[in-house]
Write a protein that holds these residues in place. Sequence first.
Motif, PDB file in Angstrom:
ATOM      1  N   ILE A 213      78.882-162.953 -16.785  1.00  0.00           N
ATOM      2  CA  ILE A 213      78.123-163.658 -17.819  1.00  0.00           C
ATOM      3  C   ILE A 213      78.862-163.573 -19.148  1.00  0.00           C
ATOM      4  O   ILE A 213      78.957-164.555 -19.879  1.00  0.00           O
ATOM      5  N   LYS A 214      79.401-162.399 -19.441  1.00  0.00           N
ATOM      6  CA  LYS A 214      80.172-162.243 -20.672  1.00  0.00           C
ATOM      7  C   LYS A 214      81.381-163.172 -20.665  1.00  0.00           C
ATOM      8  O   LYS A 214      81.655-163.857 -21.650  1.00  0.00           O
ATOM      9  N   LYS A 215      82.083-163.210 -19.553  1.00  0.00           N
ATOM     10  CA  LYS A 215      83.284-164.039 -19.462  1.00  0.00           C
ATOM     11  C   LYS A 215      82.953-165.519 -19.675  1.00  0.00           C
ATOM     12  O   LYS A 215      83.615-166.204 -20.463  1.00  0.00           O
ATOM     13  N   LEU A 216      81.926-166.009 -18.999  1.00  0.00           N
ATOM     14  CA  LEU A 216      81.556-167.416 -19.150  1.00  0.00           C
ATOM     15  C   LEU A 216      81.060-167.696 -20.565  1.00  0.00           C
ATOM     16  O   LEU A 216      81.443-168.690 -21.179  1.00  0.00           O
ATOM     17  N   GLY A 217      80.221-166.818 -21.093  1.00  0.00           N
ATOM     18  CA  GLY A 217      79.710-166.997 -22.454  1.00  0.00           C
ATOM     19  C   GLY A 217      80.816-166.982 -23.493  1.00  0.00           C
ATOM     20  O   GLY A 217      80.815-167.770 -24.439  1.00  0.00           O
ATOM     21  N   ASP A 218      81.788-166.078 -23.316  1.00  0.00           N
ATOM     22  CA  ASP A 218      82.928-166.016 -24.236  1.00  0.00           C
ATOM     23  C   ASP A 218      83.759-167.292 -24.167  1.00  0.00           C
ATOM     24  O   ASP A 218      84.159-167.844 -25.191  1.00  0.00           O
ATOM     25  N   ASN A 219      84.024-167.760 -22.950  1.00  0.00           N
ATOM     26  CA  ASN A 219      84.788-169.002 -22.804  1.00  0.00           C
ATOM     27  C   ASN A 219      84.052-170.173 -23.441  1.00  0.00           C
ATOM     28  O   ASN A 219      84.663-171.018 -24.106  1.00  0.00           O
ATOM     29  N   SER A 220      82.749-170.234 -23.256  1.00  0.00           N
ATOM     30  CA  SER A 220      81.961-171.330 -23.814  1.00  0.00           C
ATOM     31  C   SER A 220      81.900-171.269 -25.338  1.00  0.00           C
ATOM     32  O   SER A 220      81.889-172.295 -26.000  1.00  0.00           O
ATOM     33  N   ALA A 221      81.870-170.075 -25.878  1.00  0.00           N
ATOM     34  CA  ALA A 221      81.784-169.927 -27.330  1.00  0.00           C
ATOM     35  C   ALA A 221      83.141-170.017 -28.023  1.00  0.00           C
ATOM     36  O   ALA A 221      83.235-170.526 -29.136  1.00  0.00           O
ATOM     37  N   HIS A 222      84.194-169.538 -27.355  1.00  0.00           N
ATOM     38  CA  HIS A 222      85.473-169.389 -28.045  1.00  0.00           C
ATOM     39  C   HIS A 222      86.644-170.138 -27.422  1.00  0.00           C
ATOM     40  O   HIS A 222      87.691-170.239 -28.045  1.00  0.00           O
ATOM     41  N   GLY A 223      86.481-170.618 -26.198  1.00  0.00           N
ATOM     42  CA  GLY A 223      87.593-171.303 -25.543  1.00  0.00           C
ATOM     43  C   GLY A 223      87.808-172.687 -26.125  1.00  0.00           C
ATOM     44  O   GLY A 223      86.966-173.567 -25.945  1.00  0.00           O
ATOM     45  N   ARG A 224      88.899-172.867 -26.808  1.00  0.00           N
ATOM     46  CA  ARG A 224      89.156-174.144 -27.484  1.00  0.00           C
ATOM     47  C   ARG A 224      89.177-175.324 -26.525  1.00  0.00           C
ATOM     48  O   ARG A 224      88.743-176.414 -26.866  1.00  0.00           O
ATOM     49  N   ARG A 225      89.678-175.134 -25.355  1.00  0.00           N
ATOM     50  CA  ARG A 225      89.821-176.242 -24.418  1.00  0.00           C
ATOM     51  C   ARG A 225      88.899-176.113 -23.204  1.00  0.00           C
ATOM     52  O   ARG A 225      88.983-176.895 -22.279  1.00  0.00           O
ATOM     53  N   PHE A 226      88.017-175.137 -23.247  1.00  0.00           N
ATOM     54  CA  PHE A 226      87.096-174.901 -22.136  1.00  0.00           C
ATOM     55  C   PHE A 226      85.759-175.559 -22.433  1.00  0.00           C
ATOM     56  O   PHE A 226      85.225-175.438 -23.535  1.00  0.00           O
ATOM     57  N   THR A 227      85.210-176.236 -21.454  1.00  0.00           N
ATOM     58  CA  THR A 227      83.821-176.689 -21.507  1.00  0.00           C
ATOM     59  C   THR A 227      83.178-176.349 -20.176  1.00  0.00           C
ATOM     60  O   THR A 227      83.725-176.644 -19.115  1.00  0.00           O
ATOM     61  N   ALA A 228      82.050-175.712 -20.254  1.00  0.00           N
ATOM     62  CA  ALA A 228      81.344-175.306 -19.040  1.00  0.00           C
ATOM     63  C   ALA A 228      80.781-176.531 -18.331  1.00  0.00           C
ATOM     64  O   ALA A 228      80.456-177.544 -18.954  1.00  0.00           O
ATOM     65  N   HIS A 229      80.672-176.416 -17.031  1.00  0.00           N
ATOM     66  CA  HIS A 229      80.084-177.456 -16.191  1.00  0.00           C
ATOM     67  C   HIS A 229      78.850-176.884 -15.512  1.00  0.00           C
ATOM     68  O   HIS A 229      78.661-175.666 -15.463  1.00  0.00           O
ATOM     69  N   ARG A 230      78.036-177.757 -14.969  1.00  0.00           N
ATOM     70  CA  ARG A 230      76.818-177.316 -14.292  1.00  0.00           C
ATOM     71  C   ARG A 230      77.133-176.293 -13.195  1.00  0.00           C
ATOM     72  O   ARG A 230      76.425-175.294 -13.056  1.00  0.00           O
ATOM     73  N   GLY A 231      78.194-176.513 -12.454  1.00  0.00           N
ATOM     74  CA  GLY A 231      78.559-175.590 -11.382  1.00  0.00           C
ATOM     75  C   GLY A 231      78.841-174.184 -11.873  1.00  0.00           C
ATOM     76  O   GLY A 231      78.586-173.207 -11.152  1.00  0.00           O
ATOM     77  N   ASP A 232      79.375-174.059 -13.087  1.00  0.00           N
ATOM     78  CA  ASP A 232      79.620-172.729 -13.652  1.00  0.00           C
ATOM     79  C   ASP A 232      78.317-171.952 -13.781  1.00  0.00           C
ATOM     80  O   ASP A 232      78.255-170.759 -13.467  1.00  0.00           O
ATOM     81  N   ILE A 233      77.290-172.632 -14.244  1.00  0.00           N
ATOM     82  CA  ILE A 233      75.983-171.989 -14.403  1.00  0.00           C
ATOM     83  C   ILE A 233      75.330-171.793 -13.036  1.00  0.00           C
ATOM     84  O   ILE A 233      74.806-170.714 -12.727  1.00  0.00           O
ATOM     85  N   ASP A 234      75.382-172.832 -12.207  1.00  0.00           N
ATOM     86  CA  ASP A 234      74.743-172.758 -10.887  1.00  0.00           C
ATOM     87  C   ASP A 234      75.290-171.596 -10.060  1.00  0.00           C
ATOM     88  O   ASP A 234      74.533-170.929  -9.357  1.00  0.00           O
ATOM     89  N   ASN A 235      76.581-171.352 -10.163  1.00  0.00           N
ATOM     90  CA  ASN A 235      77.198-170.266  -9.394  1.00  0.00           C
ATOM     91  C   ASN A 235      76.751-168.882  -9.858  1.00  0.00           C
ATOM     92  O   ASN A 235      76.958-167.897  -9.150  1.00  0.00           O
ATOM     93  N   MET A 236      76.145-168.802 -11.028  1.00  0.00           N
ATOM     94  CA  MET A 236      75.751-167.505 -11.587  1.00  0.00           C
ATOM     95  C   MET A 236      74.236-167.295 -11.632  1.00  0.00           C
ATOM     96  O   MET A 236      73.791-166.193 -11.950  1.00  0.00           O
ATOM     97  N   LYS A 237      73.473-168.312 -11.332  1.00  0.00           N
ATOM     98  CA  LYS A 237      72.018-168.236 -11.552  1.00  0.00           C
ATOM     99  C   LYS A 237      71.351-167.058 -10.858  1.00  0.00           C
ATOM    100  O   LYS A 237      70.575-166.328 -11.479  1.00  0.00           O
ATOM    101  N   THR A 238      71.621-166.852  -9.585  1.00  0.00           N
ATOM    102  CA  THR A 238      70.939-165.781  -8.853  1.00  0.00           C
ATOM    103  C   THR A 238      71.335-164.411  -9.384  1.00  0.00           C
ATOM    104  O   THR A 238      70.471-163.565  -9.654  1.00  0.00           O
ATOM    105  N   ASP A 239      72.630-164.186  -9.575  1.00  0.00           N
ATOM    106  CA  ASP A 239      73.077-162.885 -10.098  1.00  0.00           C
ATOM    107  C   ASP A 239      72.574-162.656 -11.519  1.00  0.00           C
ATOM    108  O   ASP A 239      72.227-161.536 -11.894  1.00  0.00           O
ATOM    109  N   PHE A 240      72.525-163.723 -12.307  1.00  0.00           N
ATOM    110  CA  PHE A 240      71.995-163.629 -13.667  1.00  0.00           C
ATOM    111  C   PHE A 240      70.531-163.198 -13.634  1.00  0.00           C
ATOM    112  O   PHE A 240      70.120-162.286 -14.353  1.00  0.00           O
ATOM    113  N   ARG A 241      69.740-163.819 -12.764  1.00  0.00           N
ATOM    114  CA  ARG A 241      68.326-163.457 -12.641  1.00  0.00           C
ATOM    115  C   ARG A 241      68.176-162.007 -12.215  1.00  0.00           C
ATOM    116  O   ARG A 241      67.351-161.272 -12.760  1.00  0.00           O
TER     117      ARG A 241
END
Length: 175
Positions: A134-162
């Motif tokens: 979660i930290k890695k994805l959140g950091d990339n989304s907040a600070h990655g100049r060329r990174f944009t999250a996609h639905r699959g990025d979130i979908d792949n983490m939903k269960t573990d996040f919960r």
Amino acid sequence: MKANSSDVAKAGLGLLKRLAKDTRELRLPPDEGAASPTARVLPLSIVRVKRGYLERITHQLNGSYHHGWYDACAVMMRRLVETLIIEVFEEQGMPEKIQTESGDYMQLKGLIGCAIGEPAWNLGRVTKHALTEIKKLGDNSAHGRRFTAHRGDIDNMKTDFRVAVQELVNLSGLG
């Protein structure tokens, strides 16, 4: 005198413009934010606790997912985890373990390290893994100049996040 259709259309358009201007303030979301129309990332029941701000963060992460704003969703997921780790340490009477010499709370990397390393809690394997992801994805989304999250990025983490959020809510005494 009979009005022609052009005059009627102009009058109607003018009325609509005035109505839009007069109701603009009424159409704004509430000051504290609107409720998410869906809960596709995290069920609200998990954070429906004594802290209203946890519910508002959850509405924001679910709402941003609903609208396809996946970077915003990832950042809010990160924020919720960070907030819950602090809540756990405070509830357990150990805030000094996650504070710097100046009394500020550590950055998320340090918070995660302390949470994972706290023997009294024995965090589950899924939670330990989820926190770093979660930290890695959140950091990339907040600070990655060329990174944009996609639905699959979130979908792949939903269960573990919960799972991680539920465990932290329970450890914080809020659940």
